[in-house]
Design a protein around this motif. Structure first.
Motif, PDB file in Angstrom:
ATOM      1  N   SER A 202     -50.621  99.751 -10.452  1.00 47.77           N
ATOM      2  CA  SER A 202     -49.786  99.092  -9.454  1.00 47.77           C
ATOM      3  C   SER A 202     -48.571  98.506 -10.174  1.00 47.77           C
ATOM      4  N   THR A 203     -47.575  98.077  -9.409  1.00 48.11           N
ATOM      5  CA  THR A 203     -46.372  97.534 -10.053  1.00 48.11           C
ATOM      6  C   THR A 203     -46.707  96.371 -10.980  1.00 48.11           C
ATOM      7  N   GLU A 204     -47.616  95.498 -10.538  1.00 43.02           N
ATOM      8  CA  GLU A 204     -47.960  94.340 -11.385  1.00 43.02           C
ATOM      9  C   GLU A 204     -48.621  94.793 -12.683  1.00 43.02           C
ATOM     10  N   GLU A 205     -49.539  95.736 -12.516  1.00 45.14           N
ATOM     11  CA  GLU A 205     -50.231  96.225 -13.715  1.00 45.14           C
ATOM     12  C   GLU A 205     -49.253  96.860 -14.692  1.00 45.14           C
ATOM     13  N   LEU A 206     -48.317  97.602 -14.110  1.00 42.31           N
ATOM     14  CA  LEU A 206     -47.339  98.266 -14.964  1.00 42.31           C
ATOM     15  C   LEU A 206     -46.528  97.258 -15.740  1.00 42.31           C
ATOM     16  N   ARG A 207     -46.162  96.198 -15.063  1.00 42.44           N
ATOM     17  CA  ARG A 207     -45.365  95.159 -15.729  1.00 42.44           C
ATOM     18  C   ARG A 207     -46.082  94.636 -16.946  1.00 42.44           C
ATOM     19  N   LYS A 208     -47.351  94.318 -16.765  1.00 38.96           N
ATOM     20  CA  LYS A 208     -48.129  93.777 -17.888  1.00 38.96           C
ATOM     21  C   LYS A 208     -48.286  94.823 -18.972  1.00 38.96           C
ATOM     22  N   GLN A 209     -48.678  96.018 -18.496  1.00 37.47           N
ATOM     23  CA  GLN A 209     -48.959  97.098 -19.432  1.00 37.47           C
ATOM     24  C   GLN A 209     -47.731  97.456 -20.257  1.00 37.47           C
ATOM     25  N   ALA A 210     -46.599  97.501 -19.582  1.00 37.56           N
ATOM     26  CA  ALA A 210     -45.399  97.962 -20.258  1.00 37.56           C
ATOM     27  C   ALA A 210     -44.903  96.940 -21.258  1.00 37.56           C
ATOM     28  N   SER A 211     -44.789  95.689 -20.840  1.00 31.42           N
ATOM     29  CA  SER A 211     -44.196  94.714 -21.750  1.00 31.42           C
ATOM     30  C   SER A 211     -45.255  94.073 -22.625  1.00 31.42           C
ATOM     31  N   GLY A 212     -46.449  93.846 -22.068  1.00 30.01           N
ATOM     32  CA  GLY A 212     -47.480  93.138 -22.808  1.00 30.01           C
ATOM     33  C   GLY A 212     -47.052  91.707 -23.070  1.00 30.01           C
ATOM     34  N   LYS A 213     -46.104  91.228 -22.273  1.00 28.89           N
ATOM     35  CA  LYS A 213     -45.537  89.904 -22.524  1.00 28.89           C
ATOM     36  C   LYS A 213     -45.543  89.084 -21.254  1.00 28.89           C
ATOM     37  N   GLU A 214     -45.556  87.791 -21.453  1.00 27.67           N
ATOM     38  CA  GLU A 214     -45.329  86.897 -20.323  1.00 27.67           C
ATOM     39  C   GLU A 214     -44.034  86.164 -20.595  1.00 27.67           C
ATOM     40  N   ILE A 215     -43.223  86.078 -19.591  1.00 31.82           N
ATOM     41  CA  ILE A 215     -41.963  85.368 -19.761  1.00 31.82           C
ATOM     42  C   ILE A 215     -41.903  84.242 -18.731  1.00 31.82           C
ATOM     43  N   TYR A 216     -41.547  83.053 -19.174  1.00 30.36           N
ATOM     44  CA  TYR A 216     -41.410  81.924 -18.245  1.00 30.36           C
ATOM     45  C   TYR A 216     -40.033  81.306 -18.368  1.00 30.36           C
ATOM     46  N   ARG A 217     -39.537  80.908 -17.226  1.00 25.69           N
ATOM     47  CA  ARG A 217     -38.298  80.140 -17.225  1.00 25.69           C
ATOM     48  C   ARG A 217     -38.691  78.668 -17.101  1.00 25.69           C
TER      49      ARG A 217
END
Lengths: 240, 309
Positions: B215-230
């Motif tokens: 899913s889009t969310e999974e892809l985000r995690k999978q692709a970057s492997g990063k968490e970004i916070y503002r």
């Protein structure tokens, strides 16, 4: 069979919608009528109640008209991509090919039926040989089937209609004239083979009223080979 | 009907278009097929629709296999090819009737089905026009209508919204979503927003291989492997906050976005509970946390990351 007929119906519709059918019918009737009744070695010139002049002129008019009917049948579908559309429906290559083949053949048969008044007229002037007329018409139908099948094959080779048309004439001219010419100069087995391959051998014997199984096998055989080759070209595209 | 693709390989001469591709699509799932040009999307779709014969590998649609019962597969698939080929000189309704007949819809149901697709694809006013008189968007609708006419269990759409205006795109997307609830849908597109809006699952392929699936969310995690916070705080001094954030365990990178507003971006490996740590740091220093927002990686970035280099 039902699927084949759906294709045939659509192709016939396309022939009539595009005026192709009307043009063919008018030209065919015009040419054959002109040379049968008015000019050259026409019926009044040879002073016999026979349809031989008509058969002889149809031999050439059909030779040139049939490739014009068949040239777009497959090339257009390949060029527009509609072949992909067709073949992803529950229909096979063979049904598509035979459907198109039948459509052209039906149109030719229609053209031939429209020459029935010739038969009626000739039979009213003199004593016409019914058997000869029947076998002559049969020869024309078989002859047409053979060239339609050749035309389908060339239409499947090229996506360009003109190339398909010329290629069909090129292949056709061998059967129509060249094999016969070569046969006259060759002897023995080669001569026999070339003679058998020539259309005129079979056409002439049939228009003289002789229906021989060798002639039937010749026309039907070449028609079948043409369709099989067309199928193999379509198959090749799907494996490519 | 589920679609199961196993070890699908297809070569064009020396070029490998699809390389040992395997994936599964479940009933009620809309799968978005993404990839750069020439990645093998169209080839895969042509193989599933039994148009191209693969060099190796199999495709199963429901209980039918491509090798044994291609006709059955074709009967259950509605397919809109990439270039949307149509018989240009046929009137819309004749064309759809022709397709309906070829799809072996019983004669007495054809009229109902025709009416149905003409309505759902918005072709009411255009149905008697010849196809070549239609605008591109309407042609696309005709293409869609022919794919839907036999209410197939599986729908394969190669770039379905090309050439449509924004209103039409919205309509078509809604139509696809509606269909996708009960049927299996595969759609390819190069418009990422579209895939994000319509698909439950995304498959990104590159050079004939799957590079991402989920899913889009999974892809985000999978692709970057990063968490970004503002992060935005009140009180405290910019440099002090910066140092404090930097000292958090797991924070790999801290950027100052706006020194005046004291806005930062903190990046760390996913699963390190970065947000919690940021909160704790602020509390212990008596800074007031004004903003703590997870920043989503854009699908575009994921796509570029996976398909280049």
């Amino acid at each position: 069979m039902k699927q084949t007929w759906i294709i045939t119906k659509r192709e016939l519709q396309a022939y009539f919608d595009s005026l192709m059918a009307y043009i063919l019918l008018i030209l065919f009737l015009g040419f054959s009528g002109f040379f049968t009744w008015l000019y050259g070695s026409d019926i009044f010139y040879i002073k016999q109640a026979t349809l031989m002049p008509f058969f002889n002129i149809a031999y050439w008019t059909l030779f040139f008209f049939i490739p014009a009917l068949t040239m777009r049948l497959i090339s257009e579908e390949n060029r527009m991509g509609t072949m992909e559309l067709l073949l992803t429906k529950p229909i096979g290559n063979w049904q598509v090919i035979t459907g198109k083949f039948l459509a052209s053949l039906i149109l030719i048969i229609l053209a031939l039926l429209l020459t029935i008044p010739y038969v009626i007229t000739v039979s009213s002037i003199g004593n016409i040989d019914g058997g000869e007329v029947f076998s002559g018409y049969l020869a024309l139908v078989l002859f047409s089937a053979m060239y339609i099948s050749v035309g389908l094959f060339t239409s499947s080779i090229s996506n360009n209609q003109i190339v398909s048309y010329l290629l069909a004439l090129f292949i056709g001219i061998f059967f129509q004239v060249i094999f016969n010419m070569l046969a006259e100069n060759a002897s023995g087995v080669v001569g026999h083979i070339l003679d058998y391959l020539s259309v005129s051998t079979h056409f002439e014997s049939m228009t003289r009223g002789v229906i021989d199984s060798r002639d039937l096998i010749y026309f039907l055989g070449i028609s079948f080979i043409g369709l099989v080759l067309t199928d193999s070209i379509l198959m090749k595209k799907r494996y490519a | 009907m589920d679609i199961v693709v196993e070890n699908l390989t297809k070569r064009y001469g020396d070029q490998v278009a699809v390389n040992n591709l395997s994936f599964k699509v479940k009933t009620g799932e809309i799968l978005g097929f993404l990839g750069p040009n020439g990645a093998g999307k169209t080839t895969t779709m042509k193989a599933i629709t039994a148009y191209l014969y693969p060099d190796s590998g199999t495709v199963h649609v429901g209980n039918y296999s491509l090798d044994k019962n291609p006709e059955e597969i074709k009967r259950n698939i509605g397919y809109l090819p990439e270039s949307n080929p149509l018989y240009q000189d046929m009137p819309v309704i004749d064309y759809l009737r022709f397709v309906a007949e070829i799809q072996e819809i019983p004669r007495n149901e054809i009229d109902d089905r025709l009416l149905n697709v003409i309505n759902s694809c918005g072709l009411e006013k255009e149905k008697h026009k010849k196809i070549n008189e239609l605008s591109k968007g309407y042609k696309q609708r005709v293409g869609l209508a022919q794919a839907l006419i036999h209410s197939p269990e599986v729908l394969i759409l190669d770039e379905p919204t090309v050439g449509l205006d924004p209103n039409q795109i919205k309509e078509i997307r809604e139509l696809i979503k509606r269909i996708g609830k009960e049927k299996t849908v595969i759609l390819s597109s190069h418009i990422l927003a579209e895939v994000e809006a319509t698909c439950d699952r995304i498959l990104i392929i590159n050079k004939g291989k799957i590079v991402a699936d989920g899913s889009t969310e999974e892809l985000r995690k999978q692709a970057s492997g990063k968490e970004i916070y503002r992060v935005m705080v009140e009180d405290g001094e910019v440099n002090a906050v910066y140092e404090a954030l930097k000292s958090i365990e797991g924070a790999d990178m801290v950027d100052i976005l706006d020194a005046g507003k004291k806005m930062f971006e903190v990046q760390g490996a996913s699963g390190t509970r970065l947000a919690k740590a940021i909160f704790k740091v602020c509390v212990s220093n008596h800074w007031i946390l004004m903003q703590l927002t997870p920043v989503e990686t854009k699908l575009e970035d994921i796509f570029m990351e996976l398909t280049t280099g």
